[in-house]
Design a protein around this motif. Structure first.
Motif, short mmCIF file in Angstrom:
data_model
loop_
_atom_site.label_atom_id
_atom_site.label_comp_id
_atom_site.label_asym_id
_atom_site.label_seq_id
_atom_site.Cartn_x
_atom_site.Cartn_y
_atom_site.Cartn_z
N UNK A 268 35.00 36.70 39.18
CA UNK A 268 35.96 38.02 39.07
C UNK A 268 35.47 39.11 39.73
N UNK A 269 34.49 39.05 40.68
CA UNK A 269 33.88 40.16 41.28
C UNK A 269 34.33 40.07 42.70
N UNK A 270 35.41 41.09 42.94
CA UNK A 270 35.78 41.41 44.18
C UNK A 270 35.76 43.24 44.55
N UNK A 271 35.70 43.51 45.57
CA UNK A 271 35.63 44.70 46.12
C UNK A 271 37.01 45.38 45.70
N UNK A 272 38.10 44.68 46.18
CA UNK A 272 39.58 45.40 45.46
C UNK A 272 39.70 45.04 44.20
N UNK A 273 39.32 44.17 43.55
CA UNK A 273 39.82 44.03 41.95
C UNK A 273 38.84 45.09 41.50
N UNK A 274 37.69 45.12 41.63
CA UNK A 274 36.89 46.11 40.66
C UNK A 274 37.56 47.58 41.13
N UNK A 275 37.73 47.85 42.20
CA UNK A 275 38.24 49.24 42.22
C UNK A 275 39.67 49.51 41.66
N UNK A 276 40.39 48.32 41.29
CA UNK A 276 41.50 48.56 40.89
C UNK A 276 41.63 48.52 39.29
N UNK A 277 40.39 48.30 38.64
CA UNK A 277 40.21 48.13 37.15
C UNK A 277 40.96 49.33 36.10
N UNK B 231 43.52 41.58 35.09
CA UNK B 231 43.74 41.97 36.53
C UNK B 231 42.42 41.12 37.10
N UNK B 232 41.32 41.25 36.33
CA UNK B 232 40.24 40.27 36.90
C UNK B 232 40.68 39.07 36.99
N UNK B 233 41.44 38.60 36.16
CA UNK B 233 41.85 37.11 36.18
C UNK B 233 42.48 36.60 37.56
N UNK B 234 43.10 37.68 38.13
CA UNK B 234 43.54 37.19 39.58
C UNK B 234 42.32 36.98 40.48
N UNK B 235 41.37 37.79 40.45
CA UNK B 235 40.17 37.28 41.30
C UNK B 235 39.51 36.11 40.92
N UNK B 236 39.64 35.71 39.70
CA UNK B 236 38.91 34.67 39.18
C UNK B 236 39.98 33.25 39.66
N UNK B 237 41.17 33.52 39.45
CA UNK B 237 42.25 32.45 40.06
C UNK B 237 41.92 32.45 41.46
N UNK B 238 41.89 33.12 42.32
CA UNK B 238 41.49 33.04 43.60
C UNK B 238 40.20 32.25 43.90
#
Length: 341
Positions: free
Chosen positions: A301-310, A117-124
């Motif tokens: 990998x640090x986004x507000x939406x990403x962290x809350x979804x972990x 899931x963090x990978x998507x944030x990194x990809x962005x």
């Protein structure tokens, strides 16, 4: 009802557990949340406190599932010594290599990581960095700030149709590959573990490292293992084409950082660095003023939406495993432990 223990501070729980997941936990488990009294110390500015390792055995006693995250102490194999330890460790963060002893995987303990899931944030982040530097936006930004306007004889470039070299076919690389699909790039991947069949599924072609670095865009996605340390050498950096964009969001030691900076400072390359060797970095004014260098503090990998979804991400797979024994995308496969991030 199975017992789940959240081995993280209340502040960290607020960061990685969304309201829907909290309701799910309360419906499906007897939940024990670690409290502020279990913290190792006060929170630092912008950083939730870690748990006190001494509090772990008491919290874990009788647990079926552990929900962990950043700030969770190392979970030693002694927690499973009597054969009655937790059946599941669901890690609402990235790598689990510093969290558990791999021997517990051989005891039937299922471990899940939110790394995909963090990978998507990194990809962005990688895509954003490529586009930002391709269009030379930092240079135009600085020109405006210093009273300038048009940069005569100077233009940015398009990402569409370009050759993109990707080092390592990790989950972050796969996220970037997905995001690059609308750009119809020539995607070239170096990864000795990537099969031809899997490469075809991803829509990429494989190549040796030398050919991979000879790309208009180069993105690094390798794990922090001895084999990857210094793998992008000064000689390989010299093979990167003039004007190319280099993005490193994996680990600082993977690339010869000084060699890359040398090529950035002479204006030959553009680079986006989110990781460094060492961290945090200490750069002089010349480097800090370079308009062809984009710097960020290990936050790809640090986004507000990403962290809350972990937490919800790993718990969805953990529940499927408990109910049917199925492995979801967050399952940590013991067979690939040695090459995983």
């Amino acid at each position: 009802m199975p017992k789940l223990v959240a081995l993280m501070s209340p502040e960290r729980a607020d960061d990685v557990v969304d309201p829907q997941t909290r309701r799910l936990l309360e419906d499906r488990f007897e939940v024990v949340w670690a409290q502020s009294a279990h913290a190792a110390g006060p929170a630092a500015p912008g950083k939730p406190p870690a748990l006190d390792p001494a509090a772990v055995p008491g919290l874990v006693a009788g647990a079926d599932v552990l929900l962990t995250s950043w700030g969770t102490p190392h979970l030693g194999k002694e927690l499973w010594a009597d054969g009655n330890g937790p059946k599941v460790v669901a890690h609402a963060a990235g790598t689990v290599k510093n969290l558990i002893d791999p021997v517990i995987l051989d005891q039937g303990v299922a471990v899940f990581s939110a790394g995909p899931r963090i990978a998507w944030s990194v990809g962005e982040y990688c895509l954003a960095s490529m586009l930002t530097l391709a269009r030379r936006l930092p240079r135009f930004d600085q020109a405006i700030r210093h009273g300038g306007w048009k940069q005569t004889g100077f233009r940015g470039h398009e990402l569409a149709g370009a050759k993109v070299g990707i080092v390592g076919a990790s989950s972050t690389a796969r996220a970037l590959i997905t995001l690059l699909q609308p750009f119809h790039c020539d995607l070239v991947v170096y990864d000795p573990y990537l099969t031809a069949e899997r490469a075809d599924q991803l829509g990429v072609r494989t190549a040796e490292l030398r050919e991979t670095v000879e790309s208009a865009y180069l993105s690094i996605h390798v794990p922090n293992v001895p084999e990857t340390k210094g793998m992008i050498t000064r000689e390989l950096i010299g093979r990167i084409p003039d004007g190319a964009v280099v993005v490193n969001s994996s680990r600082g030691p993977a690339i010869d950082q000084q060699a890359l900076l040398d090529h950035v400072l002479d204006g030959r390359l553009y680079a986006a660095l989110d990781v460094y060797d060492p961290e945090p970095p200490s750069f002089d004014a010349t480097i800090l003023q370079a308009s062809n260098l984009l710097l960020s503090p290990h936050v790809a990998g640090d986004t507000a939406e990403g962290h809350l979804a972990l937490a919800g991400y790993v718990l969805a797979d953990a529940l499927k495993w408990l109910e049917a024994g199925t492995r979801g995308p967050s399952f940590v496969d013991p067979a690939v432990w040695s090459i995983a991030a």
